[in-house]
Design an enzyme around this catalytic site. Structure first.
Site, PDB file in Angstrom:
ATOM      1  N   LYS A   1       0.857  -1.190   0.000  1.00  0.00           N
ATOM      2  CA  LYS A   1       0.000   0.000   0.000  1.00  0.00           C
ATOM      3  C   LYS A   1       0.888   1.233   0.000  1.00  0.00           C
ATOM      4  O   LYS A   1       1.905   1.268   0.701  1.00  0.00           O
ATOM      5  CB  LYS A   1      -0.875   0.012   1.262  1.00  0.00           C
ATOM      6  CG  LYS A   1      -2.062   0.923   1.167  1.00  0.00           C
ATOM      7  CD  LYS A   1      -3.210   0.247   0.447  1.00  0.00           C
ATOM      8  CE  LYS A   1      -4.338   1.214   0.150  1.00  0.00           C
ATOM      9  NZ  LYS A   1      -5.429   0.557  -0.585  1.00  0.00           N
TER      10      LYS A   1
ATOM     11  N   GLY B   1     -24.500   2.783   2.688  1.00  0.00           N
ATOM     12  CA  GLY B   1     -23.560   3.462   1.788  1.00  0.00           C
ATOM     13  C   GLY B   1     -23.826   3.064   0.350  1.00  0.00           C
ATOM     14  O   GLY B   1     -23.609   1.922  -0.036  1.00  0.00           O
ATOM     15  N   VAL B   2     -24.355   4.024  -0.429  1.00  0.00           N
ATOM     16  CA  VAL B   2     -24.668   3.706  -1.832  1.00  0.00           C
ATOM     17  C   VAL B   2     -23.815   4.578  -2.762  1.00  0.00           C
ATOM     18  O   VAL B   2     -24.321   5.320  -3.587  1.00  0.00           O
ATOM     19  CB  VAL B   2     -26.184   3.829  -2.129  1.00  0.00           C
ATOM     20  CG1 VAL B   2     -26.919   2.644  -1.551  1.00  0.00           C
ATOM     21  CG2 VAL B   2     -26.781   5.121  -1.564  1.00  0.00           C
ATOM     22  N   GLY B   3     -22.503   4.462  -2.581  1.00  0.00           N
ATOM     23  CA  GLY B   3     -21.557   5.153  -3.448  1.00  0.00           C
ATOM     24  C   GLY B   3     -21.275   4.298  -4.679  1.00  0.00           C
ATOM     25  O   GLY B   3     -22.170   3.643  -5.216  1.00  0.00           O
TER      26      GLY B   3
ATOM     27  N   VAL C   1     -19.597   1.425  -5.141  1.00  0.00           N
ATOM     28  CA  VAL C   1     -19.862  -0.019  -5.023  1.00  0.00           C
ATOM     29  C   VAL C   1     -21.299  -0.264  -4.559  1.00  0.00           C
ATOM     30  O   VAL C   1     -22.064  -1.003  -5.200  1.00  0.00           O
ATOM     31  CB  VAL C   1     -18.874  -0.706  -4.052  1.00  0.00           C
ATOM     32  CG1 VAL C   1     -19.190  -2.192  -3.952  1.00  0.00           C
ATOM     33  CG2 VAL C   1     -17.434  -0.508  -4.503  1.00  0.00           C
TER      34      VAL C   1
END
Ligand code: NAD
Length: 359
Positions: A78, A178-180, A182
């Site tokens: 990362k 969470g409906v971003g 993905v």
């Protein structure tokens, strides 16, 4: 410093800087046992350098486990860049970052993550070949979110089969947090599968789109934990499953894309105690990295879709292992990752000696 890193953990941590552009970066290579360490670049205004280091350490280890369970020939790494991307991101900074990646000679391969975009990958690509997640116009695999959402659906079906003996999601109620990128795609796919969806988000516009396009029911962010639903799907931030939220849940399964859903390792046991079947997050959300890994042989969407759908089999194997060993699914997923790493380590040692001798 070595205590923070953990004595038996990371292979290498690189600190890089470029005073001209303001770049300050930390690249953590957790493991290259299975292949080059792949992991996105997080560009974020960390409160201090220690927070950035801890994030790089934690996230790179997670990538090793994710790739190992998914059966990929990739290790875990990362990169983090310290600072507010809206203030300091520039071509010269991204190119300086690309040179830091290049100095690792392919041991670390980057991709997009929070604060970076596929377009940033094009800029980094000017300095190093070790970049994935390029836009499709540049021969890459593009935004990984649709592949991640496809993987979440495959995981939901496998978890439904384990719990209910059928993987048909029609008529099931799914509460999506969470409906971003993905979560929104998960809701669209669930609507097509005939499921009912209840959604929440801190972004009202995102909720409205789901209500209008998919017939979802909307609730306030904190209400999502108390709803009666068949499946709870965390697709927002990490640590949403905790000592305070788990007692409130009224679902049978948890399958979602968010990274690090369990606030602490004790929360895996809390879910078992409540008889809620938890699909381990790093198995469920591997679709994005599986899709990116398909860039190595030359990206083909058809091949990538087949590879992502195999999350169904991977998760089925995790549940079978959990049953055989009388442990929870999280412990089983960790054990499968660690066993693959241990086997690879044992197999690689003689070859590495051979290489040294012949060199
Ligand atoms: P995103 O930023 O597009 O979506 C996240 C959504 O969650 C946003 O709409 C945001 O408003 C909402 N949100 C934030 N806090 C919330 C809260 N307290 N309650 C309800 N909603 C809240 O991000 P994404 O790319 O869709 O990723 C979602 C999760 O999946 C993240 O945890 C991410 O790390 C993980 N993930 C994503 C991918 C990928 O391919 N994008 C791959 C693996 C894992």
């Amino acid at each position: 410093m070595f205590e923070t890193i953990g004595s038996d953990e990371h292979e290498e941590i690189l600190f890089g800087q470029d005073p001209v552009s303001g770049l300050r970066t930390i690249i953590a290579i957790h493991s290259t046992i299975l292949g080059p360490a792949l992991g996105g670049t997080r560009f974020y205004s960390y409160a201090n350098e220690d927070d950035a280091l801890v994030d790089a350490i934690r996230l790179s280890k997670g990538m090793t486990y994710k790739a190992a369970v998914a059966g990929l020939s990739l290790g875990g790494g990362k990169g983090v860049i310290i600072g507010d991307p809206s203030q300091i991101k520039s071509e010269s900074l991204l190119r300086a970052y690309g040179r830091v990646i290049e100095s690792l000679g392919g041991r670390y391969i980057t991709a997009e993550d929070v604060g970076t975009t596929t377009d940033d990958m094009i800029t980094i690509r000017r300095e190093t070949r070790h970049v994935t997640g390029l836009p499709t116009s540049h021969g890459g695999s593009g935004d990984p979110s649709p592949a991640t959402a496809r993987g979440v659906l495959a995981a939901m079906r496998a978890t439904a089969m384990e719990a209910w003996g059928t993987d048909d999601l029609a008529g099931k109620t799914v509460a999506v947090q969470g409906v971003g990128k993905v979560g929104g795609d998960v809701v669209r796919r669930l609507a097509t599968a005939g499921s009912k969806t209840i959604v929440t988000d801190v972004n009202q516009k995102a909720i409205q789109a789901m209500v209008e396009d998919c017939g979802s029911t909307a609730v306030a962010p904190d209400e999502i934990y108390d709803l009666e639903a068949d499946i709870f799907t965390p697709c927002a931030m990490g640590a949403s499953l905790s000592e305070t939220t788990i007692p409130r849940l009224r679902c049978e399964l948890i399958v979602g894309s968010a990274n690090n859903q369990l606030a602490t390792s004790d929360d895996a046991q809390r879910l078992i105690d409540r008889n809620i079947l938890y699909a381990p997050d790093f198995v469920v959300n591997a679709g994005g990295i599986i899709n990116i890994a398909e860039e190595t042989p030359g990206y083909s969407e058809d091949r990538a879709i087949l590879a992502v759908e195999r999350i169904y089999d991977t998760l089925t194997n995790v549940f079978a292992t959990a049953k055989e060993r009388n442990i929870g699914p999280s412990a089983a997923a960790n054990a499968l990752a660690e066993e693959r790493l241990t086997t690879a380590k044992q197999q690689q040692s003689p070859i590495r000696h051979q290489e040294v001798r012949s060199a």
